[in-house]
Design a protein around this motif. Structure first.
Motif, PDB file in Angstrom:
ATOM      1  N   THR A   1       0.845  -1.186   0.000  1.00  0.00           N
ATOM      2  CA  THR A   1       0.000   0.000   0.000  1.00  0.00           C
ATOM      3  C   THR A   1       0.882   1.238   0.000  1.00  0.00           C
ATOM      4  OG1 THR A   1      -1.728  -1.164   1.236  1.00  0.00           O
ATOM      5  CG2 THR A   1      -1.833   1.243   1.196  1.00  0.00           C
ATOM      6  N   MET A   2       0.612   2.137  -0.934  1.00  0.00           N
ATOM      7  CA  MET A   2       1.373   3.374  -1.036  1.00  0.00           C
ATOM      8  C   MET A   2       0.429   4.566  -1.014  1.00  0.00           C
ATOM      9  SD  MET A   2       4.322   2.672  -3.889  1.00  0.00           S
ATOM     10  CE  MET A   2       5.749   1.670  -3.468  1.00  0.00           C
ATOM     11  N   LEU A   3       0.823   5.597  -0.283  1.00  0.00           N
ATOM     12  CA  LEU A   3       0.084   6.851  -0.303  1.00  0.00           C
ATOM     13  C   LEU A   3       0.847   7.833  -1.187  1.00  0.00           C
ATOM     14  CD1 LEU A   3      -2.225   8.645   0.596  1.00  0.00           C
ATOM     15  CD2 LEU A   3      -0.903   9.225   2.649  1.00  0.00           C
ATOM     16  N   ILE A   4       0.230   8.204  -2.292  1.00  0.00           N
ATOM     17  CA  ILE A   4       0.827   9.103  -3.273  1.00  0.00           C
ATOM     18  C   ILE A   4       0.054  10.416  -3.257  1.00  0.00           C
ATOM     19  CG2 ILE A   4       1.387   9.426  -5.716  1.00  0.00           C
ATOM     20  CD1 ILE A   4       1.352   6.362  -5.983  1.00  0.00           C
ATOM     21  N   VAL A   5       0.750  11.514  -3.070  1.00  0.00           N
ATOM     22  CA  VAL A   5       0.097  12.822  -3.047  1.00  0.00           C
ATOM     23  C   VAL A   5       0.452  13.560  -4.333  1.00  0.00           C
ATOM     24  CG1 VAL A   5      -0.149  15.019  -1.864  1.00  0.00           C
ATOM     25  CG2 VAL A   5       0.155  12.911  -0.544  1.00  0.00           C
ATOM     26  N   GLY A   6      -0.554  13.773  -5.169  1.00  0.00           N
ATOM     27  CA  GLY A   6      -0.352  14.477  -6.427  1.00  0.00           C
ATOM     28  C   GLY A   6      -0.995  15.842  -6.391  1.00  0.00           C
ATOM     29  N   ALA A   7      -1.073  16.476  -7.553  1.00  0.00           N
ATOM     30  CA  ALA A   7      -1.628  17.823  -7.641  1.00  0.00           C
ATOM     31  C   ALA A   7      -3.128  17.840  -7.368  1.00  0.00           C
ATOM     32  CB  ALA A   7      -1.344  18.409  -9.022  1.00  0.00           C
ATOM     33  N   LEU A   8      -3.821  16.742  -7.695  1.00  0.00           N
ATOM     34  CA  LEU A   8      -5.273  16.702  -7.556  1.00  0.00           C
ATOM     35  C   LEU A   8      -5.748  15.794  -6.433  1.00  0.00           C
ATOM     36  CD1 LEU A   8      -6.216  16.431 -11.335  1.00  0.00           C
ATOM     37  CD2 LEU A   8      -6.478  18.446  -9.885  1.00  0.00           C
ATOM     38  N   PHE A   9      -5.055  14.653  -6.251  1.00  0.00           N
ATOM     39  CA  PHE A   9      -5.560  13.647  -5.338  1.00  0.00           C
ATOM     40  C   PHE A   9      -4.479  13.127  -4.405  1.00  0.00           C
ATOM     41  CE2 PHE A   9      -8.319  13.133  -9.078  1.00  0.00           C
ATOM     42  CZ  PHE A   9      -9.555  13.283  -8.468  1.00  0.00           C
ATOM     43  N   LYS A  10      -4.927  12.670  -3.248  1.00  0.00           N
ATOM     44  CA  LYS A  10      -4.175  11.731  -2.436  1.00  0.00           C
ATOM     45  C   LYS A  10      -4.640  10.345  -2.878  1.00  0.00           C
ATOM     46  CE  LYS A  10      -5.702  13.399   1.380  1.00  0.00           C
ATOM     47  NZ  LYS A  10      -5.997  13.543   2.835  1.00  0.00           N
ATOM     48  N   ASN A  11      -3.729   9.586  -3.449  1.00  0.00           N
ATOM     49  CA  ASN A  11      -4.078   8.290  -4.019  1.00  0.00           C
ATOM     50  C   ASN A  11      -3.539   7.188  -3.121  1.00  0.00           C
ATOM     51  OD1 ASN A  11      -4.653   6.077  -5.599  1.00  0.00           O
ATOM     52  ND2 ASN A  11      -3.774   6.912  -7.473  1.00  0.00           N
ATOM     53  N   LEU A  12      -4.437   6.493  -2.444  1.00  0.00           N
ATOM     54  CA  LEU A  12      -4.060   5.350  -1.626  1.00  0.00           C
ATOM     55  C   LEU A  12      -4.109   4.124  -2.521  1.00  0.00           C
ATOM     56  CD1 LEU A  12      -3.286   4.460   1.256  1.00  0.00           C
ATOM     57  CD2 LEU A  12      -5.687   3.886   1.591  1.00  0.00           C
ATOM     58  N   LEU A  13      -2.938   3.671  -2.940  1.00  0.00           N
ATOM     59  CA  LEU A  13      -2.820   2.643  -3.961  1.00  0.00           C
ATOM     60  C   LEU A  13      -2.453   1.316  -3.325  1.00  0.00           C
ATOM     61  CD1 LEU A  13      -2.862   2.576  -7.136  1.00  0.00           C
ATOM     62  CD2 LEU A  13      -0.355   2.686  -7.003  1.00  0.00           C
ATOM     63  N   THR A  14      -3.270   0.292  -3.565  1.00  0.00           N
ATOM     64  CA  THR A  14      -2.976  -1.054  -3.094  1.00  0.00           C
ATOM     65  C   THR A  14      -2.565  -1.906  -4.283  1.00  0.00           C
ATOM     66  OG1 THR A  14      -4.581  -0.848  -1.305  1.00  0.00           O
ATOM     67  CG2 THR A  14      -3.835  -3.065  -1.852  1.00  0.00           C
ATOM     68  N   ILE A  15      -1.342  -2.436  -4.221  1.00  0.00           N
ATOM     69  CA  ILE A  15      -0.771  -3.200  -5.330  1.00  0.00           C
ATOM     70  C   ILE A  15      -0.700  -4.671  -4.941  1.00  0.00           C
ATOM     71  CG2 ILE A  15       1.282  -3.507  -6.782  1.00  0.00           C
ATOM     72  CD1 ILE A  15       1.942  -0.543  -6.129  1.00  0.00           C
ATOM     73  N   ASN A  16      -1.224  -5.520  -5.804  1.00  0.00           N
ATOM     74  CA  ASN A  16      -1.072  -6.961  -5.620  1.00  0.00           C
ATOM     75  C   ASN A  16       0.368  -7.311  -5.970  1.00  0.00           C
ATOM     76  OD1 ASN A  16      -0.948  -9.808  -6.189  1.00  0.00           O
ATOM     77  ND2 ASN A  16      -3.176  -9.837  -6.370  1.00  0.00           N
ATOM     78  N   SER A  17       1.170  -7.638  -4.958  1.00  0.00           N
ATOM     79  CA  SER A  17       2.599  -7.838  -5.181  1.00  0.00           C
ATOM     80  C   SER A  17       2.896  -9.119  -5.950  1.00  0.00           C
ATOM     81  CB  SER A  17       3.346  -7.844  -3.844  1.00  0.00           C
ATOM     82  OG  SER A  17       2.776  -8.770  -2.943  1.00  0.00           O
ATOM     83  N   ASN A  18       1.950 -10.046  -6.012  1.00  0.00           N
ATOM     84  CA  ASN A  18       2.140 -11.264  -6.803  1.00  0.00           C
ATOM     85  C   ASN A  18       1.938 -11.022  -8.293  1.00  0.00           C
ATOM     86  OD1 ASN A  18       2.575 -12.962  -4.487  1.00  0.00           O
ATOM     87  ND2 ASN A  18       0.366 -12.907  -4.126  1.00  0.00           N
ATOM     88  N   LEU A  19       1.088 -10.033  -8.620  1.00  0.00           N
ATOM     89  CA  LEU A  19       0.777  -9.738 -10.014  1.00  0.00           C
ATOM     90  C   LEU A  19       1.446  -8.463 -10.521  1.00  0.00           C
ATOM     91  CD1 LEU A  19      -3.089 -10.434 -10.010  1.00  0.00           C
ATOM     92  CD2 LEU A  19      -1.273 -11.966 -10.817  1.00  0.00           C
ATOM     93  N   ASN A  20       1.992  -7.661  -9.581  1.00  0.00           N
ATOM     94  CA  ASN A  20       2.476  -6.318  -9.939  1.00  0.00           C
ATOM     95  C   ASN A  20       1.378  -5.522 -10.636  1.00  0.00           C
ATOM     96  OD1 ASN A  20       5.131  -6.657  -8.929  1.00  0.00           O
ATOM     97  ND2 ASN A  20       5.712  -7.766 -10.786  1.00  0.00           N
ATOM     98  N   ALA A  21       0.189  -5.601 -10.061  1.00  0.00           N
ATOM     99  CA  ALA A  21      -0.983  -4.951 -10.643  1.00  0.00           C
ATOM    100  C   ALA A  21      -1.801  -4.302  -9.536  1.00  0.00           C
ATOM    101  CB  ALA A  21      -1.839  -5.968 -11.396  1.00  0.00           C
ATOM    102  N   VAL A  22      -2.550  -3.280  -9.896  1.00  0.00           N
ATOM    103  CA  VAL A  22      -3.342  -2.546  -8.919  1.00  0.00           C
ATOM    104  C   VAL A  22      -4.550  -3.374  -8.478  1.00  0.00           C
ATOM    105  CG1 VAL A  22      -4.742  -0.487  -8.493  1.00  0.00           C
ATOM    106  CG2 VAL A  22      -2.630  -0.305  -9.824  1.00  0.00           C
ATOM    107  N   ALA A  23      -4.719  -3.500  -7.180  1.00  0.00           N
ATOM    108  CA  ALA A  23      -5.914  -4.128  -6.628  1.00  0.00           C
ATOM    109  C   ALA A  23      -6.972  -3.082  -6.306  1.00  0.00           C
ATOM    110  CB  ALA A  23      -5.569  -4.923  -5.372  1.00  0.00           C
ATOM    111  N   ASN A  24      -6.516  -1.920  -5.806  1.00  0.00           N
ATOM    112  CA  ASN A  24      -7.465  -0.870  -5.433  1.00  0.00           C
ATOM    113  C   ASN A  24      -6.778   0.492  -5.482  1.00  0.00           C
ATOM    114  OD1 ASN A  24     -10.338  -0.636  -4.091  1.00  0.00           O
ATOM    115  ND2 ASN A  24      -9.047   0.867  -3.084  1.00  0.00           N
ATOM    116  N   SER A  25      -7.519   1.479  -5.911  1.00  0.00           N
ATOM    117  CA  SER A  25      -7.030   2.860  -5.925  1.00  0.00           C
ATOM    118  C   SER A  25      -8.109   3.744  -5.306  1.00  0.00           C
ATOM    119  CB  SER A  25      -6.733   3.305  -7.363  1.00  0.00           C
ATOM    120  OG  SER A  25      -6.343   4.667  -7.400  1.00  0.00           O
TER     121      SER A  25
END
Length: 272
Positions: A178-202
């Protein structure tokens, strides 16, 4: 067909074929679902390599293509409950055209046909015999965001959206990151499936607290295509002063076939 206009690009595929009045309901996400309640580690210098590697692995799973087509079952819920079922046929040519045909499933008729290019949006409303001709800025008017053609393209193909390198905190466990990314528009709480290297939830919260705007996108039912992972299921919830839920279930899809994009305007249609 009832019309609605959500305020986030996550469902702009739906808003394009809908009207321009937002339904107001008193729904909001509970505080326990906000990014502030997520427990994360403070980032130190020795964490930067891990973050860089994780973002690189995520980027390496981005789907590249020449053409893409799909048949998608779309379910929508608003304050009145479930809307009539929709079947959306998608055809895309990378960086060139997005073509949508929207069928009202219950009565089995074509409700809308949509053509999006990098500089224009055209919508055929079959029921009312109206055609709307707009610039691509129409997407921004609908979503109140700097939506580009490429953003729509990524959304439909299943690539992650609104991700940059400004990771302020992260958390790692056995199956996901899980990563918290702060951009110009959003705080994006990104959950990455580490087995697939793919986004599970944003989960994206507006950085402007006066907007109180949240979008949650879940990706699931991943399937391998050409060494990449394609999400066959998407679940989208958007909350501002209104709330709407959308599920997209990809029943069929194919890549890099020869496609056409028919879009002719009948002479008896009124131009708006």
């Amino acid at each position: 067909m009832k019309f609605f206009s959500p305020l986030l690009l996550a469902i702009s595929i739906i808003t394009i074929v809908s009207c321009h009045s937002t339904r107001k309901i008193n729904t909001a996400l509970s505080k326990k679902d906000t990014t502030q309640m997520i427990v994360v580690k403070d980032i130190h210098n020795d964490s930067l390599d891990f973050i860089k590697q994780t973002l690189h692995a995520l980027d390496s799973n981005r789907i590249d293509f020449n053409t893409f087509s799909a048949k998608v079952k779309v379910d929508v819920w608003d304050k009145d409950g479930k809307e009539p079922d929709l079947t959306v046929f998608i055809r895309m040519k990378k960086d060139s055209v997005i073509w949508l045909l929207v069928n009202a499933t219950v009565v089995s008729f074509e409700a809308f046909r949509v053509m999006i290019t990098p500089d224009s949006v055209k919508v055929l409303n079959r029921k009312d015999k109206v055609v709307e001709l707009r610039s691509v800025n129409y997407l921004q008017e609908l979503t109140h965001l700097p939506v580009k053609f490429s953003t729509m393209q990524d959304l439909l193909i299943g690539n992650p959206i609104f991700i940059d390198s400004n990771v302020v905190s992260y958390k790692k466990n056995q199956d996901n990151i899980t990563m918290l990314i702060v951009g110009a528009l959003f705080k994006n709480l990104l959950t990455i499936n580490s087995n697939l290297n793919a986004v599970a939830n944003s989960k994206m919260d507006d950085v402007d607290p006066t907007r109180n705007r949240t979008c949650n996108i879940s990706y699931g039912n991943y399937e391998k295509w050409d060494s990449k992972n394609f999400p066959k299921f998407r679940e989208i919830s958007v909350v501002e002063k209104s709330k709407i839920d959308v599920q997209m279930d990809f029943k069929q899809y194919s890549f890099n076939e020869t496609l056409n994009y028919p879009f002719s305007i009948p002479k008896n249609y009124k131009v708006q």
